[in-house]
Design a protein around this motif. Structure first.
Motif, mmCIF file in Angstrom:
data_model
loop_
_atom_site.group_PDB
_atom_site.id
_atom_site.type_symbol
_atom_site.label_atom_id
_atom_site.label_comp_id
_atom_site.label_asym_id
_atom_site.label_seq_id
_atom_site.Cartn_x
_atom_site.Cartn_y
_atom_site.Cartn_z
ATOM 1 N N GLU A 210 0.809 -1.242 0.035
ATOM 2 C CA GLU A 210 0.056 -0.065 0.229
ATOM 3 C C GLU A 210 0.928 1.228 0.123
ATOM 4 O O GLU A 210 1.836 1.287 0.891
ATOM 5 C CB GLU A 210 -0.826 0.044 1.118
ATOM 6 C CG GLU A 210 -2.084 1.158 1.155
ATOM 7 C CD GLU A 210 -3.109 0.982 2.164
ATOM 8 O OE1 GLU A 210 -3.899 1.813 2.268
ATOM 9 O OE2 GLU A 210 -3.034 -0.143 2.785
ATOM 10 N N PHE A 211 0.622 2.161 -0.947
ATOM 11 C CA PHE A 211 1.484 3.425 -1.090
ATOM 12 C C PHE A 211 0.764 4.394 -0.597
ATOM 13 O O PHE A 211 -0.598 4.630 -0.341
ATOM 14 C CB PHE A 211 1.770 3.540 -2.521
ATOM 15 C CG PHE A 211 2.534 2.784 -3.180
ATOM 16 C CD1 PHE A 211 4.197 3.132 -3.183
ATOM 17 C CD2 PHE A 211 2.333 1.464 -3.694
ATOM 18 C CE1 PHE A 211 5.063 2.282 -3.938
ATOM 19 C CE2 PHE A 211 3.426 0.444 -4.109
ATOM 20 C CZ PHE A 211 4.635 0.879 -4.282
ATOM 21 N N PRO A 212 1.409 5.370 -0.067
ATOM 22 C CA PRO A 212 1.137 6.635 0.684
ATOM 23 C C PRO A 212 -0.090 7.586 -0.262
ATOM 24 O O PRO A 212 -1.059 8.124 0.255
ATOM 25 C CB PRO A 212 1.963 7.535 0.827
ATOM 26 C CG PRO A 212 3.203 6.776 0.911
ATOM 27 C CD PRO A 212 2.770 5.616 -0.070
ATOM 28 N N GLU A 213 -0.185 7.089 -1.597
ATOM 29 C CA GLU A 213 -0.952 7.636 -2.715
ATOM 30 C C GLU A 213 -2.553 7.429 -2.647
ATOM 31 O O GLU A 213 -3.242 7.722 -3.312
ATOM 32 C CB GLU A 213 -0.363 7.791 -4.037
ATOM 33 C CG GLU A 213 0.850 8.587 -4.089
ATOM 34 C CD GLU A 213 2.032 8.059 -3.693
ATOM 35 O OE1 GLU A 213 3.197 8.554 -3.973
ATOM 36 O OE2 GLU A 213 2.309 6.889 -3.406
ATOM 37 N N GLY A 214 -2.543 6.036 -2.039
ATOM 38 C CA GLY A 214 -3.808 5.477 -1.611
ATOM 39 C C GLY A 214 -4.071 4.298 -2.828
ATOM 40 O O GLY A 214 -5.121 3.907 -2.889
#
Length: 144
Positions: free
Chosen positions: A92-96
């Motif tokens: 899971e990336f911070p960009e969602g």
């Protein structure tokens, strides 16, 4: 067998092939939804489907889930048999957005823990008959 210079990406446009690799995604300018791989329209059914803007995801994310594969995936997936078994990770990336990818060789799956920081790297997927190495994105434990 003549090998050309340097590895080639498994598919153009999925990641930056040089330097510190980053996954190439898109973000809707209307609703903010992020998609990987890049999309030509927003897939959010609540949105008017405007053309998303290209973005590069950050290099790091958190391990959301993983599994170890002990068998060859069916075609069209291609993998050198020497890489079996391999670990698949959902990061899971911070960009969602969550992205599925292989874990780089050498990582012990018994030491993986949900929430661990992971980062994008590149690694061999297979070697073509002409000796050309084909690479894809992979994940490895992030180092500070």
């Amino acid at each position: 067998m003549v090998k050309s210079a340097g590895p080639v990406p498994v598919v153009d446009g999925l990641f930056t092939p040089e330097g510190e690799p980053r996954l190439l995604a898109s973000r809707c300018s209307e609703c903010g939804a992020v998609f990987f791989p890049r999309r030509s329209y927003c897939r959010n059914p609540q949105c008017s489907r405007t053309a998303p803007q290209p973005i590069a995801l950050g290099r790091r994310g958190a391990l959301h889930s993983f599994t170890v594969q002990h068998y060859m995936a069916p075609p069209p997936f291609r993998l050198d048999a020497s890489l079996l078994p391999y670990t698949l990770a959902l990061v899971e990336f911070p960009e969602g957005v969550r992205v599925l990818g292989m874990v780089a060789e050498g990582a012990d799956p018994a030491k993986l823990r949900i929430g661990m920081p992971m980062e994008v790297t590149l690694g061999r997927l297979y070697t073509r008959e002409d000796g050309q190495e084909v690479v894809t994105w992979k994940f490895r434990l992030a180092v500070d």
